[in-house]
Design a protein around this motif. Sequence first.
Motif, PDB file in Angstrom:
ATOM      1  N   ARG B 310       0.822  -1.197   0.000  1.00 63.14           N
ATOM      2  CA  ARG B 310       0.000   0.000   0.000  1.00 63.14           C
ATOM      3  C   ARG B 310       0.865   1.260   0.000  1.00 63.14           C
ATOM      4  O   ARG B 310       1.791   1.388   0.792  1.00 63.14           O
ATOM      5  N   ARG B 311       0.527   2.213  -0.870  1.00 62.44           N
ATOM      6  CA  ARG B 311       1.260   3.474  -0.927  1.00 62.44           C
ATOM      7  C   ARG B 311       0.355   4.609  -0.506  1.00 62.44           C
ATOM      8  O   ARG B 311      -0.845   4.597  -0.773  1.00 62.44           O
ATOM      9  N   GLN B 312       0.922   5.586   0.171  1.00 64.11           N
ATOM     10  CA  GLN B 312       0.142   6.765   0.553  1.00 64.11           C
ATOM     11  C   GLN B 312       1.077   7.932   0.787  1.00 64.11           C
ATOM     12  O   GLN B 312       2.079   7.800   1.486  1.00 64.11           O
ATOM     13  N   PHE B 313       0.796   9.030   0.188  1.00 59.15           N
ATOM     14  CA  PHE B 313       1.560  10.275   0.248  1.00 59.15           C
ATOM     15  C   PHE B 313       2.902  10.114  -0.476  1.00 59.15           C
ATOM     16  O   PHE B 313       3.550   9.067  -0.387  1.00 59.15           O
ATOM     17  N   ALA B 314       3.260  11.183  -1.176  1.00 62.73           N
ATOM     18  CA  ALA B 314       4.516  11.166  -1.910  1.00 62.73           C
ATOM     19  C   ALA B 314       5.678  11.408  -0.955  1.00 62.73           C
ATOM     20  O   ALA B 314       5.571  12.167  -0.005  1.00 62.73           O
ATOM     21  N   GLY B 315       6.780  10.727  -1.203  1.00 64.96           N
ATOM     22  CA  GLY B 315       8.013  10.992  -0.462  1.00 64.96           C
ATOM     23  C   GLY B 315       8.941  11.780  -1.353  1.00 64.96           C
ATOM     24  O   GLY B 315       8.517  12.729  -2.016  1.00 64.96           O
ATOM     25  N   ALA B 316      10.197  11.371  -1.381  1.00 63.78           N
ATOM     26  CA  ALA B 316      11.172  12.085  -2.201  1.00 63.78           C
ATOM     27  C   ALA B 316      10.910  11.838  -3.684  1.00 63.78           C
ATOM     28  O   ALA B 316      11.144  12.699  -4.521  1.00 63.78           O
ATOM     29  N   GLU B 321       4.358   7.089  -4.901  1.00 59.29           N
ATOM     30  CA  GLU B 321       4.126   7.359  -3.481  1.00 59.29           C
ATOM     31  C   GLU B 321       4.856   6.338  -2.631  1.00 59.29           C
ATOM     32  O   GLU B 321       5.368   5.339  -3.118  1.00 59.29           O
ATOM     33  N   LYS B 322       4.886   6.622  -1.334  1.00 60.56           N
ATOM     34  CA  LYS B 322       5.704   5.824  -0.424  1.00 60.56           C
ATOM     35  C   LYS B 322       4.895   4.664   0.143  1.00 60.56           C
ATOM     36  O   LYS B 322       3.716   4.815   0.477  1.00 60.56           O
ATOM     37  N   TYR B 327       7.320   3.949   6.387  1.00 63.12           N
ATOM     38  CA  TYR B 327       7.166   5.025   7.373  1.00 63.12           C
ATOM     39  C   TYR B 327       7.605   4.531   8.744  1.00 63.12           C
ATOM     40  O   TYR B 327       7.222   3.434   9.164  1.00 63.12           O
ATOM     41  N   GLN B 328       8.389   5.348   9.420  1.00 66.71           N
ATOM     42  CA  GLN B 328       8.905   4.958  10.737  1.00 66.71           C
ATOM     43  C   GLN B 328       7.775   4.533  11.675  1.00 66.71           C
ATOM     44  O   GLN B 328       7.849   3.499  12.341  1.00 66.71           O
TER      45      GLN B 328
END
Lengths: 677, 677
Positions: B310-316, B321-322, B327-328
């Motif tokens: 599952r991906r949610q919100f863009a990172g670098a 998406e990330k 996510y930590q």
Amino acid sequence: MNKPASVNVPQLERILLGRWAEERVHSRKLAARDEMGPGNHLAMADHRQRVREQMAALVSDGMVTAAFPEKFGGKGRHGANVAAFEELIAADPSLQVKAGVQWGLFGSAILHLGNEDQHEAWLGSAIDLQVPGCFAMTETGHGSDVASVATTAEYLPDSDEFEINTPYRSAWKEYIGNAAEDGRAAVVFAQLITRGVRHGVHAFYVPIRDADGEFVSGVGGQDDGLKGGLGGVDNGRLHFTGVRVPRTNLLDRYGRVDAGGEYSSPIASPGRRFFTMLGTLVQGRVSLDGASIVAAKMGLAIAVRYADERRQFAGADPVEEKVLLDYQRHGRRLLPRLAVTYAAGFAHADLLDRFDDVFSGAHATDEDRQDLETLAAAYKPLSTWHAIDTLQEAREACGGAGYMAENRLVDLRADLDVYVTFEGDNTVLLQLVAKRLLADYSKEFKDVDLGGVARYMASQVVDRGVNRSGLRQLAQELADSGSRRRSAGQLREADTQRELLTARVETMVAELAGKLREVRRAAASEAERILGDNQDMLIEAARAHGELLRWEAFTNALDGIEDDGTRTVLTWLRDLYGLSLVEKHLSWYLMNGRLSMQRARTVGSYINRLVARLRPHAVDLVDAFGYGDELLRAPIASGAEAERQDESREYERRRRAAADAPVDEKVLRARAKRKAR
Amino acid sequence: MNKPASVNVPQLERILLGRWAEERVHSRKLAARDEMGPGNHLAMADHRQRVREQMAALVSDGMVTAAFPEKFGGKGRHGANVAAFEELIAADPSLQVKAGVQWGLFGSAILHLGNEDQHEAWLGSAIDLQVPGCFAMTETGHGSDVASVATTAEYLPDSDEFEINTPYRSAWKEYIGNAAEDGRAAVVFAQLITRGVRHGVHAFYVPIRDADGEFVSGVGGQDDGLKGGLGGVDNGRLHFTGVRVPRTNLLDRYGRVDAGGEYSSPIASPGRRFFTMLGTLVQGRVSLDGASIVAAKMGLAIAVRYADERRQFAGADPVEEKVLLDYQRHGRRLLPRLAVTYAAGFAHADLLDRFDDVFSGAHATDEDRQDLETLAAAYKPLSTWHAIDTLQEAREACGGAGYMAENRLVDLRADLDVYVTFEGDNTVLLQLVAKRLLADYSKEFKDVDLGGVARYMASQVVDRGVNRSGLRQLAQELADSGSRRRSAGQLREADTQRELLTARVETMVAELAGKLREVRRAAASEAERILGDNQDMLIEAARAHGELLRWEAFTNALDGIEDDGTRTVLTWLRDLYGLSLVEKHLSWYLMNGRLSMQRARTVGSYINRLVARLRPHAVDLVDAFGYGDELLRAPIASGAEAERQDESREYERRRRAAADAPVDEKVLRARAKRKAR
């Protein structure tokens, strides 16, 4: 001399009802009606039908118009409206959520995002339920990240229409209330495209079913079926294939398209435009905060009443077993949660005031709006988690009886479960709050160079007694040594609690600001790493901020209590709230030199003393919530347990008195032993 | 050089299957059959019927005989039997519980409490389900306090019968599986009275329904109806009015009555007799420990697989998406629970060994039995709480998808919920464990006078570095200063972890022993006060004991792993378990001078590093549990999410490449800005 500690229940109940007492009482009376009670025991189809009928009852009652403009029979009373809706939890959380979808989301979106013509066209039928509506925002592939939804709405100048399309499976609208069966129209959030430019997410009014309840051409969907709870809400999925709506179906308060396809918006920045649009929907989070607190109150009322009657295991008394609430652990399980519930309730009253201020226009600057949004984003996670935690503890504290559906706790918990991830996932919301805290922090120091920030942090460290070398701590230890009583006394003082709670927020934010300083100048991947490495602390800082604000709200509320005895009890409860927070974060206080080992060791025992002191007032404190048997609807909280005990006590008394009463083998053995000596 | 860290999944899976791998695999295959899958979506009546049919399938399969004597088709294989039954969670927890009632409680009670004639009379029909049976122990008024049940069984010498009576409403048998519909007979626990003497609780075989399913004369009952889960189990209430059974229906292994009414027992002390009798039923707690771990494994398998896709919100990355598990916070939510699950699993393997040893007679001294009972009482609370906590976190980590019943998490959680309060309420069990710890402690020091105990505690304080003045801590701080890396290295060492975990148990027990010294000599009410004031600490000490034992089991298990890469990963996981415990109790370690402020501050960051290090192996670690799609039955864990993403990725890629692809308003604005410069 002070009046002895005792709760004036009617007076406290009036205080807790707060500013919109009349609306709350009205809503509870409605909720207490037989046909408005929970339908969790029903099969899904029957539960949905029951909630449909309850929705109609809300329309007949007239309460649903409160927040709408006068011309729609409303009074523009926003706080009053939310207060009344929160209480519907006592009816059935499915009703609260379905009402929230219809009037809080679908209706509100038309109201806040639409223009006067659009109000005229669609608001009336939304309010009177002629058109049950959906709020089609979330997609299978995108939940909390609304900006990334993939549904498109492209303007076609030739026909002066928007065409709505779902490009692929993960862009289906998902978990949409009313989508499975009842929805006739939907406010659809989609990427607005015109003249080859994508202007970001906008809302469109889209008819989805005809008068026979069949999907209109181009619209399809699925029923979500069974969920973890909320069986009375017909959640479902929606997708759109070449669905055309007139250009005027764009809810255009924050972005419009003219007949030629020219886009314009009163807000230039697409980012700010998006957040402003979403900001109008803060009501959902405000009402979830309140609704969760209602659920926690009900759970505690059930568990505390039962624990005050239920007996298990013999104590010192050879005949009578001990009441559950007289056990230290049982008190430790329920009373700190009672303290949190009071704190959350007072904080929610403040939130509702602010909400009313902003939406009535009384205080509605950009800053007011942002404050309101931040506060709602801070409280909603805390309250929703608190509700399910409290309902679970209440259920366990009632043992097997707590697991019986008839005693309400398991269903309330199952219904409230999803509150922690919908209307903004709690973890995501807390990060928004943290970002705001950091923004405020950097604003405060915007004229200071980085060296200056470091110096400030260093001076703050000295001011506040944070000293990582531990030397300052040692001094405090020496001062404390052998005077546990005094240090407990100090922890009881409001100023000490405030200082401890405030210090934690400030220190964490300052520490984060220090760590995140590099982000602005770092390459994207490095910035992501730095942010990622501090995500956990970001979330904890936001939580600490919310906890502090609740403590302040509780403390402020104490001033408003006239009855001395009540104020004394509530001050203990506030202390219990404050010290429970200190205990929860005790390692932080120790590691940051805010509490000496000596003083830290007194926190637990002081909490135990507070729990014991509050125990005699526990029933009064839950009675003051105002949820009687007619609303709790839980046999174990109705006094049935005490009646059963009276019956057994009377039987055992008669039995002991009878000539042929059997004697216990243990007693015979003890007698024989004595004889043998 | 060591092999790089990597999990050999098949090899690890074999290790986790453990000693009774064949039985577990067999049971899983059975559970994977369509008709054996969960029936939570069904209406109560249909769910009950489905489980009834599944029960019959278990009989046909033959697995239910494993623990019974050879003459009943069994093999006396106790550990193998429990191992197989635990896996039924993967079918439907309702089936696991209903099977537990029939064969684990009703059948086992006949086996362990009855004589050969009684086996001959009732065991066959219990095993082949000809007689569905109840285990009628709990009463409305008495749950965990079984010794106080009020149902009576009085011997009538004239007719050579026992008469069973329910004296009042709170003595109704309550929450009894099979009581609502299916039960034909019940093992009823009642106070045995003969010749005017009450000999305490004994078990009686009592027919309750006739061949038509109607209650026999004198027996009555009620359906418990809907519960928080376990809808396939027909729990209910039973009561008895003048119900006569032959004298030979007393299950008389630990207490018999001759025709003249003379009572005799191989165990003189009524207290020890009672506990011995209950001790034979330890199997229930052993299997709940294992079943809860199966449920936690399934929940983690679902959530980890989803979080890995599952991906949610863009990172670098501007396009992709990330993934959630990157996510930590997400790692922090799932991986420490994965570590607990592994620890609990290894500890359970030990428990099952001991259980088999005792019940096979291989190691069956009184001490072996007591150790087994204490261990089961320590693990069952930890595992059952861990299961519902993990399932809840898993559900939240999957967002809205986690709330959909089709993804299994909410129903598993609802079903497992009651495990924390049945078969001995968790809070009550932990107190039993604490009492045993204190008894062992006082045995160790029985020749020491009280002054001696105090001296011992003082010397231990010095030995172990507990030093309340903080001076020793200061020295450690000085030694640590500026060397965070080294101190993290030390925390990684197994010896350090063992020392920290052991010290906490020992210190708490010693502290409790000190505080409770007065109890023996105090008046009853004073003794109650002292015990009551320390209840919370008693429970915490027991929990700490269980946590330590799990850590030891995990550490021992590392030796059995041959593959270097796998052992490396599991060692990190063990470290994560150990350090998560230290973090959870960090304030204790600080207050007791076991960790310096400096070193304590490294715990959190070291855990973050471990989580990051384990992240690439997370999917392997849940795959090794061996629950594939056919058992998880959760669409979100099946790769559907990745498929949807592939589809949307491909679409977006084509779209970007197209000539008429819309451009983002943000991009246009950025371009315009650059031009203006």
